[in-house]
Design a protein around this motif. Structure first.
Motif, PDB file in Angstrom:
ATOM      1  N   ARG A 232      47.494  44.289  16.350  1.00  0.00           N
ATOM      2  CA  ARG A 232      46.867  43.002  16.016  1.00  0.00           C
ATOM      3  C   ARG A 232      46.441  42.962  14.551  1.00  0.00           C
ATOM      4  O   ARG A 232      46.614  41.949  13.864  1.00  0.00           O
ATOM      5  CB  ARG A 232      45.656  42.758  16.918  1.00  0.00           C
ATOM      6  CG  ARG A 232      45.998  42.326  18.328  1.00  0.00           C
ATOM      7  CD  ARG A 232      44.786  41.722  19.018  1.00  0.00           C
ATOM      8  NE  ARG A 232      43.661  42.656  19.036  1.00  0.00           N
ATOM      9  CZ  ARG A 232      43.437  43.522  20.013  1.00  0.00           C
ATOM     10  NH1 ARG A 232      44.287  43.598  21.044  1.00  0.00           N
ATOM     11  NH2 ARG A 232      42.388  44.326  19.981  1.00  0.00           N
TER      12      ARG A 232
ATOM     13  N   SER B 225      49.464  42.649  12.388  1.00  0.00           N
ATOM     14  CA  SER B 225      50.181  41.396  12.657  1.00  0.00           C
ATOM     15  C   SER B 225      49.634  40.267  11.792  1.00  0.00           C
ATOM     16  O   SER B 225      50.305  39.252  11.574  1.00  0.00           O
ATOM     17  CB  SER B 225      50.057  41.004  14.132  1.00  0.00           C
ATOM     18  OG  SER B 225      50.813  41.876  14.932  1.00  0.00           O
TER      19      SER B 225
ATOM     20  N   SER C 283      56.172  38.328  19.566  1.00  0.00           N
ATOM     21  CA  SER C 283      55.291  38.631  18.439  1.00  0.00           C
ATOM     22  C   SER C 283      55.955  39.495  17.379  1.00  0.00           C
ATOM     23  O   SER C 283      55.325  39.846  16.376  1.00  0.00           O
ATOM     24  CB  SER C 283      54.029  39.348  18.951  1.00  0.00           C
ATOM     25  OG  SER C 283      54.374  40.516  19.680  1.00  0.00           O
TER      26      SER C 283
END
Length: 232
Positions: free
Chosen positions: A34, A37, A88
């Protein structure tokens, strides 16, 4: 079955600590992914483009790249010769996406180049599947009936599954090394971004180490429990 889990001291002393380590590893990989990202890759590559760049750098041109649903469901399918990247990663322009995609491309390169450990893992997969499905049944029946032959069969089957996990470690670490080396030599990530990709892949690799630790703890637990029955 409930008594085996709630009143078995080895469950709490051996298996629970290993499972907590695995949980921490899973939380860490999710948090690291995360974090990176949210960091755009300055070269503008998406995950799919990064995977393709790694393949081309190693002279591999026959591997397809597809999108797959889910989060962190990225994988290379050697049967279909396809790299499947999650939502993602596939079209994302982030350091995490580039790192994960490059890692999966590293697996495709391993197959293309005939990397030894991945051949061993592929050969073990059918046996590992059988072992993981049947081992617990034989072990539990062997414990309940105190049958050494049944327990021994279960331990052997479980050991085959553990062996598959052990062989997976060099495969995963090697794919990450290939990915990072190619990203660096091809200048596919900007200054400082390569370290972020390394952290993402390192966190992911630790989940495999933690999974092996849980399996070893489980095996040790069964052996100690059977030994305890013998002393009784």
């Amino acid at each position: 079955m409930p008594f085996f889990y709630y009143y078995d001291p080895y469950y709490w002393m051996i298996l629970i600590p290993a499972m907590l380590i695995a949980l921490v590893a899973q939380i860490r990989v999710s948090a690291t992914f995360r974090r990176y990202s949210r960091l755009p890759a300055s070269r503008g590559l998406t995950g799919a483009q990064a995977a393709e760049a790694v393949l081309r750098a190693h002279g591999v041109y026959d591997v397809a790249i597809e999108r797959v649903r889910g989060n962190l469901t990225d994988h290379y399918d050697p049967r279909a010769n396809v790299i499947r990247l999650s939502d993602s990663v596939y079209s994302a322009n982030s350091v995490a996406a580039v790192g994960v995609a490059a890692h999966e491309a590293g697996h495709a390169v391993q197959y293309a180049e005939g990397y030894g450990p991945i051949k061993v893992r592929s050969a073990l997969i059918p046996l590992c599947n059988i072992g993981s499905q049947l081992s617990i049944l034989f072990i539990v029946i062997g414990l309940v009936l105190y049958s050494e032959p049944l327990f021994g069969i279960g331990v052997i089957l479980f050991g085959v599954a553990v062996l598959g996990q052990l062989v997976t470690l060099p495969v995963e670490f090697n794919a990450s090394r290939r990915a990072i080396a190619t990203l660096e030599s091809g200048n596919l990530l900007g200054d400082g971004e390569l370290q972020g990709a390394k952290k993402v892949l390192s966190a992911a690799a630790m989940t495999y180490v933690a999974a092996l630790l849980v399996s070893l703890a489980q095996l040790l637990r069964f052996l100690l429990a059977f030994g305890g029955r013998r002393r009784d």
